[in-house]
Structure formats: C-alpha cells, structure tokens
Scaffold this motif. Sequence first.
Motif, PDB file in Angstrom:
ATOM      1  N   ASP A   1       0.818  -1.221   0.000  1.00 54.82           N
ATOM      2  CA  ASP A   1       0.000   0.000   0.000  1.00 54.82           C
ATOM      3  C   ASP A   1       0.853   1.274   0.000  1.00 54.82           C
ATOM      4  N   GLY A   2       2.148   1.126  -0.235  1.00 55.07           N
ATOM      5  CA  GLY A   2       3.024   2.306  -0.345  1.00 55.07           C
ATOM      6  C   GLY A   2       3.014   2.855  -1.762  1.00 55.07           C
ATOM      7  N   THR A   3       3.329   4.143  -1.904  1.00 56.04           N
ATOM      8  CA  THR A   3       3.453   4.728  -3.248  1.00 56.04           C
ATOM      9  C   THR A   3       4.761   5.509  -3.353  1.00 56.04           C
ATOM     10  N   LEU A   4       5.289   5.566  -4.566  1.00 53.80           N
ATOM     11  CA  LEU A   4       6.553   6.259  -4.819  1.00 53.80           C
ATOM     12  C   LEU A   4       6.746   6.414  -6.318  1.00 53.80           C
ATOM     13  N   ASN A   5       7.777   7.134  -6.703  1.00 49.79           N
ATOM     14  CA  ASN A   5       8.150   7.187  -8.116  1.00 49.79           C
ATOM     15  C   ASN A   5       9.642   6.904  -8.245  1.00 49.79           C
ATOM     16  N   VAL A   6       9.970   5.992  -9.140  1.00 48.39           N
ATOM     17  CA  VAL A   6      11.363   5.555  -9.291  1.00 48.39           C
ATOM     18  C   VAL A   6      12.250   6.683  -9.814  1.00 48.39           C
ATOM     19  N   SER A   7      11.763   7.451 -10.779  1.00 46.68           N
ATOM     20  CA  SER A   7      12.642   8.500 -11.326  1.00 46.68           C
ATOM     21  C   SER A   7      12.847   9.617 -10.304  1.00 46.68           C
ATOM     22  N   ALA A   8      11.834   9.890  -9.473  1.00 46.39           N
ATOM     23  CA  ALA A   8      12.021  10.887  -8.409  1.00 46.39           C
ATOM     24  C   ALA A   8      13.083  10.402  -7.422  1.00 46.39           C
ATOM     25  N   ASN A   9      13.101   9.092  -7.153  1.00 50.58           N
ATOM     26  CA  ASN A   9      14.098   8.533  -6.246  1.00 50.58           C
ATOM     27  C   ASN A   9      15.494   8.538  -6.855  1.00 50.58           C
ATOM     28  N   CYS A  10      15.563   8.395  -8.180  1.00 44.92           N
ATOM     29  CA  CYS A  10      16.876   8.334  -8.843  1.00 44.92           C
ATOM     30  C   CYS A  10      17.379   9.714  -9.242  1.00 44.92           C
TER      31      CYS A  10
ATOM     32  N   ARG B   1      12.013  16.201 -20.037  1.00 44.12           N
ATOM     33  CA  ARG B   1      11.635  16.520 -21.423  1.00 44.12           C
ATOM     34  C   ARG B   1      11.184  15.272 -22.175  1.00 44.12           C
ATOM     35  N   LEU B   2      12.007  14.212 -22.039  1.00 50.34           N
ATOM     36  CA  LEU B   2      11.678  12.977 -22.759  1.00 50.34           C
ATOM     37  C   LEU B   2      10.344  12.407 -22.269  1.00 50.34           C
ATOM     38  N   ALA B   3      10.118  12.478 -20.971  1.00 50.05           N
ATOM     39  CA  ALA B   3       8.850  11.988 -20.418  1.00 50.05           C
ATOM     40  C   ALA B   3       7.682  12.769 -21.040  1.00 50.05           C
ATOM     41  N   ASN B   4       7.866  14.072 -21.228  1.00 54.32           N
ATOM     42  CA  ASN B   4       6.817  14.867 -21.871  1.00 54.32           C
ATOM     43  C   ASN B   4       6.618  14.473 -23.334  1.00 54.32           C
ATOM     44  N   VAL B   5       7.718  14.154 -24.016  1.00 53.98           N
ATOM     45  CA  VAL B   5       7.587  13.691 -25.403  1.00 53.98           C
ATOM     46  C   VAL B   5       6.737  12.416 -25.442  1.00 53.98           C
ATOM     47  N   LEU B   6       7.050  11.479 -24.544  1.00 54.62           N
ATOM     48  CA  LEU B   6       6.288  10.225 -24.517  1.00 54.62           C
ATOM     49  C   LEU B   6       4.802  10.511 -24.290  1.00 54.62           C
ATOM     50  N   LYS B   7       4.534  11.381 -23.339  1.00 58.29           N
ATOM     51  CA  LYS B   7       3.132  11.698 -23.027  1.00 58.29           C
ATOM     52  C   LYS B   7       2.428  12.319 -24.235  1.00 58.29           C
ATOM     53  N   GLU B   8       3.116  13.320 -24.847  1.00 55.66           N
ATOM     54  CA  GLU B   8       2.510  13.989 -26.014  1.00 55.66           C
ATOM     55  C   GLU B   8       2.231  13.010 -27.138  1.00 55.66           C
TER      56      GLU B   8
ATOM     57  N   PRO C   1       6.034  16.529 -13.705  1.00 56.94           N
ATOM     58  CA  PRO C   1       5.982  15.978 -12.359  1.00 56.94           C
ATOM     59  C   PRO C   1       5.922  14.447 -12.394  1.00 56.94           C
ATOM     60  N   PRO C   2       6.686  13.781 -11.512  1.00 59.41           N
ATOM     61  CA  PRO C   2       6.655  12.320 -11.472  1.00 59.41           C
ATOM     62  C   PRO C   2       5.296  11.801 -11.007  1.00 59.41           C
ATOM     63  N   VAL C   3       4.866  10.721 -11.610  1.00 57.33           N
ATOM     64  CA  VAL C   3       3.555  10.142 -11.294  1.00 57.33           C
ATOM     65  C   VAL C   3       3.639   9.287 -10.026  1.00 57.33           C
ATOM     66  N   GLU C   4       2.629   9.345  -9.199  1.00 59.73           N
ATOM     67  CA  GLU C   4       2.588   8.527  -7.985  1.00 59.73           C
ATOM     68  C   GLU C   4       2.234   7.090  -8.356  1.00 59.73           C
ATOM     69  N   MET C   5       3.178   6.186  -8.120  1.00 60.96           N
ATOM     70  CA  MET C   5       2.962   4.784  -8.503  1.00 60.96           C
ATOM     71  C   MET C   5       2.834   3.909  -7.268  1.00 60.96           C
ATOM     72  N   GLY C   6       2.044   2.866  -7.380  1.00 62.77           N
ATOM     73  CA  GLY C   6       1.957   1.884  -6.308  1.00 62.77           C
ATOM     74  C   GLY C   6       3.239   1.064  -6.267  1.00 62.77           C
ATOM     75  N   ALA C   7       3.626   0.625  -5.076  1.00 59.66           N
ATOM     76  CA  ALA C   7       4.858  -0.165  -4.945  1.00 59.66           C
ATOM     77  C   ALA C   7       4.816  -1.408  -5.824  1.00 59.66           C
ATOM     78  N   GLU C   8       3.635  -1.963  -6.036  1.00 63.92           N
ATOM     79  CA  GLU C   8       3.532  -3.176  -6.838  1.00 63.92           C
ATOM     80  C   GLU C   8       3.162  -2.910  -8.297  1.00 63.92           C
ATOM     81  N   ASP C   9       3.183  -1.658  -8.732  1.00 62.06           N
ATOM     82  CA  ASP C   9       2.957  -1.383 -10.155  1.00 62.06           C
ATOM     83  C   ASP C   9       4.197  -1.789 -10.951  1.00 62.06           C
ATOM     84  N   PRO C  10       4.003  -2.252 -12.193  1.00 63.09           N
ATOM     85  CA  PRO C  10       5.148  -2.681 -13.012  1.00 63.09           C
ATOM     86  C   PRO C  10       6.140  -1.555 -13.263  1.00 63.09           C
TER      87      PRO C  10
END
Length: 652
Positions: A72-81, A120-127, A252-261
């Motif tokens: 039930d924890g949430t985090l973002n890997v890129s924010a951590n890195c 920037r790259l994350a925004n490209v992917l989203k767009e 902004p980094p997305v809030e992900m569940g600990a068990e999300d892929p």
Amino acid sequence: MTDQTLYPVPERWAERAYIDADRYAEWYRKSLDDPDGFWGEQADRLDWIRRFTKVKNTSFAYPDITIKWFEDGTLNVSANCIDRHLADRAEQTAIIFEPDSPDETPRHITYRELHDQVSRLANVLKERGVRRGDRVTIYLPMIPEAAFAMLACARIGATHSVVFGGFSPDSLAGRIEDCRSTFLITADEGLRGGKPVPLKANADKAVERAAAEGVNVKSVLVVRRTGGTVEMKEGRDLWFHEEVARASADCPPVEMGAEDPLFILYTSGSTGKPKGVLHTTGGYLLYAAMTHRIVFDYHDGNVYWCAADVGWVTGHSYVVYGPLANGATTLMFEGVPNWPTPARIWEVVDRHGVNTLYTAPTAIRSLMGAGNDYVQQTSRKSLRLLGTVGEPINPEAWHWYHHVVGEDRCPIMDTWWQTETGGHMITPLPGATALKPGSATLPFFGIRPVLVDGEGHALEGAGDGNLCIADSWPGQMRTVYGDHKRFVETYFALYKGKYFTGDGCRRDADGYYWITGRVDDVLNVSGHRLGTAEVESSLVAHPKVSEAAVVGYPHDLKGQGIYCYVTLMEGEEPSDELKKELRDWVRRDIGPIASPDQIQFSPGLPKTRSGKIMRRILRKIAEDDYSNLGDTSTLADPGVVDNLVGNRQNRR
Ligand code: 6R9
C-alpha cells in the motif's frame, strides 16, 4: 579441485565499510527472524510518497504464489533516482559517458542535466500518447539516452522493455509482439569496436514483422548517434533530439503503487520463447539500491563502473537504478574491452579515476589472454574494489583479476544472482566476508538458500544439490508478463514451497556457496543466457535441416560454447559451406551471441523410445568424454551413439 585459499577481510575494509562481520551476522539473523521489521527499516533508503503500512505479503505455497512488498506504499522511481538528489548534488556527475572510440570526448551528465533530459523525454512520450501502464520498447546502444529513456518511462508510469542492441530484427519483433508495445526508442546506428550496428534498419524490419502479427508500433523515436543515413518514415519516425528540444522540462513524477510494473526484461529459459520477466516498483528499487550500496560499499564521491550493457539485468540494476537511487556517479561504456587494444578497460579506469569495476568473467579471461603488459602499462591506482557477475569465475581468472589488475589490494565481489532475482543474492560484502576464489560466498540479507536433492529433500550441512530459495525477498520478479501460469510452473512446481533457480550448487564445510552452473537446458555463453531450444528452433527453421539438438560444452573464453548436432533433410549433403550457412542463419535469426561454435552433422540423434532426445549423451560427446555414456540400452536405436562418437573422433 577448487581453491580453498582464504583471503581474510583487509583491516581497512573492516574498519571503513558499512557492514563488518559482526553487523553482517546481526543483520542477517534479524532479516530472517523479523523480515517485516528488517525490511520496514531498510525501506527508509527510498523516498515514499505514501508510506506503506504493510511490509511483506508473500507465499511460495504452490500453486497460489503471492509476492507483494510494501503493497500500500506509493513512490516514483525516477524521483528517487533524480529529483531527491537535486537539493545536495545537482551539479555532481550522475553519468559519465565513455564513447566507443577513445578519440571521442567523454560526456559528464550532472543530476540537474539528467533531471532536465528525463523530464523533457517523459513529456515527449506523453505527447505522443504513451500512458501509464503502456509498454515502451527500448533498443539502444550503451549511450546515456538509454538511461534517460528508462527513467522517462518510470517517471510517467510506463513499463519499459529494453532489448539488447545485439539482438536481431526477429528477436526484437518477438519481444515487441509479446508485450504489445506500441512505442519504440532506437538510434540510427550503434558503435562497437569501431563498427556501426544498423539499429534503425533492424528496428524497421522488426516493426514490419510485428505489424504482420497485428502489433502496430505507432511511433519510433530515433537518437542520432553516428549520423549514418537512415530512412525516416513520415508520420511514424521522430528524431529524438528535435522532440526533446521542443518539449517542456517540467514533468511531475507520477505517484505509482509499490507493486505497479516498472519493467519487463526478456530472458531465456529451458523451453520455448524467452520469458518476459516482470519487476515492480518499490521492492525492486529498494533491493537494487541497497545491494549496490552495501556490496560495492559505495560512498559519496566514488566513481563506479559496471561494464554490463543496459540490455541485460545487470545493466538495469547496477548501471542505472541502483547507482542512481544512491546518488552515485555511474560510468556508461559504449565500447568493447579489446578495442582499439586490450588496454582499453584499464585506460578508462585511469581516465575517469574509477574506484569500483564490475564486469564478467568472460571479459576477464579474454583480457588475461592478451597478456599482462596491457594492464601494467596503466596505473589503476584509483581502483579499490572489483566485482564479477554472470557465470562462475575460474580460480585462474580470479587470481589474475586480484593480483594483476587489483595488485592484491582490491577485494573481489563474486555476485551470484539472476534476471529473476532483481539484485545480488549470494555475494561477499567487502568489510565482512573472507573470500575464496570461485565462491560467491554467503547469502545477502533476507536470502535463505536451500540445496535440494532430486526428490526435493533439503540437504543439511556440506553437500551438492539444486539451489532453491526458501522465502521471498523484495527484488524478486513478480510474474512472467502475460503468462502467470508459466511463472508458477517454471519456478515453483518442481520443488514445492521453494523458488527454484535452475542452478546447481555446493555448500562447503564453512557454509560457503559454490555455484556449479545451470542444471537445466539454459546455456551461459560469455555470461549471456540462451536456451538450447531457441537455437534448435532456429536451426530446424532452415530448409535443409530436419532435426537439431544443441548442448553446451566447456569453452576456454566463453565459459560455455554452443555445440549443435544437425540432421539434414533427405538428399542434402554435409559440407563446410553448409556449416557456414547454418552459422550465419542462426546469427541472423537470433543475434551474434547465439552463433554456433561447433556443428556436427549426424544422420540420427540418440532418442528414447518415447522420442526424447538424450541430451546427457550429447553433452558427453561434445565434451569428448566417452568414458561414461551411461545406459544406452533404453535408446530407440543404440547404434546412433557409436556413429556420433565415430564421427566426432574422426574429426580430431
Ligand atoms: C545477473 C545475471 C543468471 C545465471 C545464473 C547462473 C549464472 C550469474 C553468477 C553465475 C556463478 C556467479 N550466474 N552470476 N554463476 N557465479 N557470480 O547474470 O543474470 O543473465 O539472468 O543469468 O547466470 O547460472 O542462473 P542472468
């Protein structure tokens, strides 16, 4: 005979390392007795958006396998890195890029620049329509853009699937199809040892093949690496540098569940097509970060170099995620160890003041073969710690690495682990573990190795058996993408209640583990995993081949070589040209790493009456060991074996 010489922990290591022998014993005990308490504390190594209330929820009880950590924890890997390091180390180098050619200038990418590029790259992917949970395939050389791409996916919650740049168009297509990926990131060309690798051309073929199977890649983002001419398909292909320059640097980094892929990584098994190993967010990152910190005893300011390609799990956990989560300086090397000369690795060590070098036994053996002069013409005085991974290291190579490369001052971390395990499982710790050349030594925190006999009975004390792990750890894979049943059957069906690794292993009287190699039909060629079934199915797809059986045999440099027994179609004649044709065929089909080392034409293959190929016999013949072929009376045609042995010996 194995080498039982004991190399005690050097005093300065015991003093300065995070973990000394007493702390190892104390923490190890706690990690087994109270996993919730232990991992709950260790999880502070990461920044959580919402702190978990539950640590471990796991069961290996067949067939209801449950593996959930920090669910039930949430985090973002890129924010951590990235983001969390900006406060204290924005101007510190995150990635040192050492290009293929020593004449090209290296790049230093700071944490601030990394943040900018990834956002920037994350925004490209989203767009371009990539949404949380979508699969993005990354087919890139060892360039910083590969790390940017992985982290950009993590930032928006997309799942990446990195495919090694040495794989063929067909292998890439198969991986795109399996995870139904609609976005591909590649480069015009790769560069290895001065030679271009046609990545974009390969990608074009793969995209076409995937489309024929109903999987449509909508966008292909192309990094300009060499400037070589490539075809850009209107409406589908985009230049990476143009898109990134245009995109906003705020994402902004997305809030992900600990068990999300987090990612899928394809790896070879003993049967069928490569499996999509799925790793998730919280447990994987914690395990990669913690093992990187402790096994390599990483301290601020160190320069750390893992020479693996990001196409393999070692590149995921120990080039990108572990080091960056720890705010480290990680070196990415685009080239190969023996070009332009076999001194390259040592020159790179000197050029960047590398403190920790982590590489594979196959590279060590080949550099050892080139002679000591190449090493000794360099200083290497910055080196403090060495590591190996990928296959058992023979004592001769260990001693050379220790004595000639490390001048007896650098402990060697022989780390045993797998794509499936996410991070180190059995490994020394530099301040805690006395070393024995060729032994991966002792389990990491939370890891319970068990050796079982053929019936699944656990062995006590010293002995030889199949290596299983009795309980879950945070870095464990969660499933085979799209095929959970295959996950359960592959790893948990044979020895009930345990994860089966596929490796054989010996435990000595001191409790040290010695990995003896795969006990299934998985080859380990130069540290790369390859299923015998993959090579066989490629061979039988050739119009002149009727049957094929593939086994491994000991190879001085590669660890294992690929030995192919091939039965031709009626009317086809064996010849050296045909051998070459088959070799090229497999290379083209799977990739150069699958290139057969030896091909033996054989009119028949040894089979049981039920039609099973007796690989045990084929392995012995490939090894030139005819002493103990065992009972051949159960074979459908025992004469086949005499014929194979005769042919083999005639060729000597
Ligand atoms: C990390 C990685 C896993 C297989 C594994 C084993 C072999 C890896 C080893 C080792 C002896 C070591 N292996 N490290 N054998 N000593 N230190 O290599 O993952 O590509 O999935 O391969 O490699 O046979 O089962 P992967």
